[in-house]
Design a protein around this motif. Structure first.
Motif, mmCIF file in Angstrom:
data_model
loop_
_atom_site.group_PDB
_atom_site.id
_atom_site.type_symbol
_atom_site.label_atom_id
_atom_site.label_comp_id
_atom_site.label_asym_id
_atom_site.label_seq_id
_atom_site.Cartn_x
_atom_site.Cartn_y
_atom_site.Cartn_z
ATOM 1 N N TYR A 99 13.799 -25.276 5.732
ATOM 2 C CA TYR A 99 15.162 -25.795 5.651
ATOM 3 C C TYR A 99 15.134 -27.070 4.821
ATOM 4 N N ASN A 100 15.907 -27.081 3.733
ATOM 5 C CA ASN A 100 15.910 -28.206 2.801
ATOM 6 C C ASN A 100 17.217 -28.966 2.895
ATOM 7 N N LEU A 101 17.130 -30.270 2.871
ATOM 8 C CA LEU A 101 18.335 -31.081 2.965
ATOM 9 C C LEU A 101 18.237 -32.300 2.060
ATOM 10 N N LYS A 102 19.395 -32.696 1.573
ATOM 11 C CA LYS A 102 19.517 -33.927 0.813
ATOM 12 C C LYS A 102 20.245 -34.911 1.704
ATOM 13 N N SER A 146 -0.414 -31.081 0.224
ATOM 14 C CA SER A 146 -0.323 -30.088 -0.834
ATOM 15 C C SER A 146 0.741 -30.445 -1.861
ATOM 16 N N LEU A 147 0.588 -29.832 -3.038
ATOM 17 C CA LEU A 147 1.600 -29.856 -4.090
ATOM 18 C C LEU A 147 2.163 -28.453 -4.228
ATOM 19 N N GLU A 148 3.457 -28.351 -4.542
ATOM 20 C CA GLU A 148 4.075 -27.033 -4.680
ATOM 21 C C GLU A 148 5.132 -27.081 -5.792
ATOM 22 N N TYR A 149 5.114 -26.053 -6.629
ATOM 23 C CA TYR A 149 6.110 -25.938 -7.697
ATOM 24 C C TYR A 149 6.868 -24.630 -7.523
ATOM 25 N N SER A 150 8.189 -24.684 -7.596
ATOM 26 C CA SER A 150 9.036 -23.497 -7.425
ATOM 27 C C SER A 150 9.909 -23.301 -8.663
ATOM 28 N N HIS A 151 9.902 -22.077 -9.168
ATOM 29 C CA HIS A 151 10.751 -21.712 -10.310
ATOM 30 C C HIS A 151 11.851 -20.773 -9.829
ATOM 31 N N PHE A 152 13.109 -21.144 -10.046
ATOM 32 C CA PHE A 152 14.256 -20.388 -9.567
ATOM 33 C C PHE A 152 14.900 -19.603 -10.705
ATOM 34 N N TYR A 153 15.173 -18.337 -10.454
ATOM 35 C CA TYR A 153 15.789 -17.479 -11.458
ATOM 36 C C TYR A 153 17.313 -17.562 -11.329
ATOM 37 N N LYS A 154 17.825 -18.763 -11.610
ATOM 38 C CA LYS A 154 19.256 -19.017 -11.549
ATOM 39 C C LYS A 154 19.560 -20.166 -12.493
ATOM 40 N N ASP A 155 20.519 -19.955 -13.387
ATOM 41 C CA ASP A 155 20.785 -20.959 -14.424
ATOM 42 C C ASP A 155 21.203 -22.306 -13.857
ATOM 43 N N ASN A 156 22.033 -22.274 -12.802
ATOM 44 C CA ASN A 156 22.558 -23.527 -12.275
ATOM 45 C C ASN A 156 21.718 -24.081 -11.127
ATOM 46 N N PHE A 157 20.513 -23.515 -10.945
ATOM 47 C CA PHE A 157 19.637 -24.009 -9.862
ATOM 48 C C PHE A 157 18.339 -24.479 -10.503
ATOM 49 N N ASN A 158 17.954 -25.710 -10.220
ATOM 50 C CA ASN A 158 16.837 -26.332 -10.928
ATOM 51 C C ASN A 158 15.495 -26.026 -10.279
ATOM 52 N N VAL A 170 15.870 -17.788 -1.685
ATOM 53 C CA VAL A 170 16.627 -18.998 -1.371
ATOM 54 C C VAL A 170 18.059 -18.607 -1.013
ATOM 55 N N PHE A 171 18.563 -19.183 0.072
ATOM 56 C CA PHE A 171 19.946 -18.964 0.508
ATOM 57 C C PHE A 171 20.700 -20.277 0.315
ATOM 58 N N TYR A 172 21.583 -20.275 -0.720
ATOM 59 C CA TYR A 172 22.240 -21.511 -1.131
ATOM 60 C C TYR A 172 23.722 -21.270 -1.369
ATOM 61 N N GLU A 173 24.565 -21.867 -0.515
ATOM 62 C CA GLU A 173 26.023 -21.778 -0.640
ATOM 63 C C GLU A 173 26.491 -20.326 -0.783
ATOM 64 N N GLY A 174 25.974 -19.462 0.076
ATOM 65 C CA GLY A 174 26.365 -18.059 0.062
ATOM 66 C C GLY A 174 25.659 -17.213 -0.981
ATOM 67 N N GLN A 175 24.833 -17.814 -1.816
ATOM 68 C CA GLN A 175 24.096 -17.085 -2.850
ATOM 69 C C GLN A 175 22.683 -16.768 -2.374
ATOM 70 N N LYS A 176 22.153 -15.655 -2.854
ATOM 71 C CA LYS A 176 20.756 -15.300 -2.620
ATOM 72 C C LYS A 176 20.036 -15.399 -3.952
ATOM 73 N N HIS A 218 22.259 -28.590 1.054
ATOM 74 C CA HIS A 218 21.318 -28.008 2.002
ATOM 75 C C HIS A 218 21.104 -26.538 1.656
ATOM 76 N N PHE A 219 19.861 -26.053 1.773
ATOM 77 C CA PHE A 219 19.593 -24.644 1.516
ATOM 78 C C PHE A 219 18.361 -24.194 2.301
ATOM 79 N N HIS A 220 18.225 -22.876 2.470
ATOM 80 C CA HIS A 220 17.152 -22.271 3.256
ATOM 81 C C HIS A 220 16.239 -21.462 2.337
ATOM 82 N N GLU A 221 14.983 -21.317 2.738
ATOM 83 C CA GLU A 221 14.014 -20.508 1.990
ATOM 84 C C GLU A 221 13.182 -19.659 2.942
#
Length: 275
Positions: A248-251, A178-190, A146-152, A258-261
């Motif tokens: 590409y994800n957007l709110k 389909s259904l999809e569940y994603s687990h992110f290894y980042k404390d401030n990312f849900n 995931v590419f989010y606000e300059g973070q990988k 917004h973030f990319h995967e």
């Protein structure tokens, strides 16, 4: 004179080509499915561009008559009770004969078996081990960046097709929900749960291209839409397809979220409800 001769030869070749094309027989599948209840029966209906007699070749080894009279409308109900197959995906081909006795073979089509009883296993293999291996691969999560606000951010995601839609003549469904569940290894990312539709377009030389749209939520205020494209490259064990996906994800109400995967995974649809 030489140029004139070459032009005449060229015109004859072109004329012969188009004549041979118009003399061929095209096959248009209307419906093709196998009943899940016993006796398992393959129901097939199709029409042809000319009046012909037809046979069907199933899995390269079973040949059955469909129409014994010259006609354009064809249908058959074939009992699969004594048929054995090596795969859930079974190929079939229409063989037609015109009034001149000329034979034509259609493109190769495919059906999906809604049962497992008659599927053969390779000699020397343990069917229980094969099933367990298949289930392990099916539920194996996909690595996702995931590419989010300059973070990988590294994450694991698992998409499970729930409902698939089939159209005649394709090796893949025309689309799936389909259904999809994603687990992110980042404390401030849900973590995120997704629900969406993916359309599947078979492509020559690779397997498919699949555009899709999903709705996502973390049940804590992060809700949005994902626009994605997947590319299926090749099959593994004739059941799984190795694919790569960009999303590409957007709110809609907040451009900051917004973030990319980018992800790589295995696609299969043998635990789905088929339509």
């Amino acid at each position: 004179m030489k140029k004139l001769f070459l032009i005449i030869i060229f015109q004859l070749l072109i004329t012969n080509y188009f004549y041979s094309q118009t003399d061929s027989v095209e096959v248009f599948i209307i419906g093709a499915y196998v009943t899940p209840e016993k006796p398992h029966t393959f129901h097939l209906s199709f029409f042809t561009s000319k009046n012909v007699k037809t046979k069907i070749k199933i899995d390269e080894k079973y040949i059955t008559n469909v129409s014994n009279e010259f006609t354009e409308d064809h249908s058959a109900a074939i009992d699969f009770t004594n048929f054995n197959f090596k795969d859930k995906f079974v190929s079939y081909q229409i063989i037609s004969t015109n009034e001149k006795g000329e034979k034509f073979e259609s493109e190769v089509f495919e059906i999906v078996l809604p049962y497992e009883e008659f599927i053969e296993t390779k000699e020397g293999t343990n069917p229980i081990f094969t099933i367990l291996t298949g289930m392990l691969l099916y539920f194996l999560p996909s690595p996702n960046y995931v590419f989010y606000e300059g973070q990988k951010i590294f994450s694991l995601t698992k998409e499970i097709p729930v409902i698939t839609f089939y159209s005649s003549g394709y090796n893949y469904p025309s689309g799936h929900i389909s259904l999809e569940y994603s687990h992110f290894y980042k404390d401030n990312f849900n973590n995120i749960l997704r629900f969406g539709y993916k359309h599947v377009i078979p492509i020559q030389y690779i397997e498919y291209i699949s555009p899709g749209i999903t709705a996502f939520t973390n049940f804590n205020g992060l809700n949005g839409i994902g626009l994605e494209t997947s590319i299926g490259f090749f099959k593994v064990f004739d059941v799984f397809t190795v694919y790569s996906r960009y999303r590409y994800n957007l709110k809609p109400t907040n451009s900051k979220n917004h973030f990319h995967e980018i992800s790589v995974g295995l696609y299969s649809n043998f635990f789905t409800i088929d339509f």
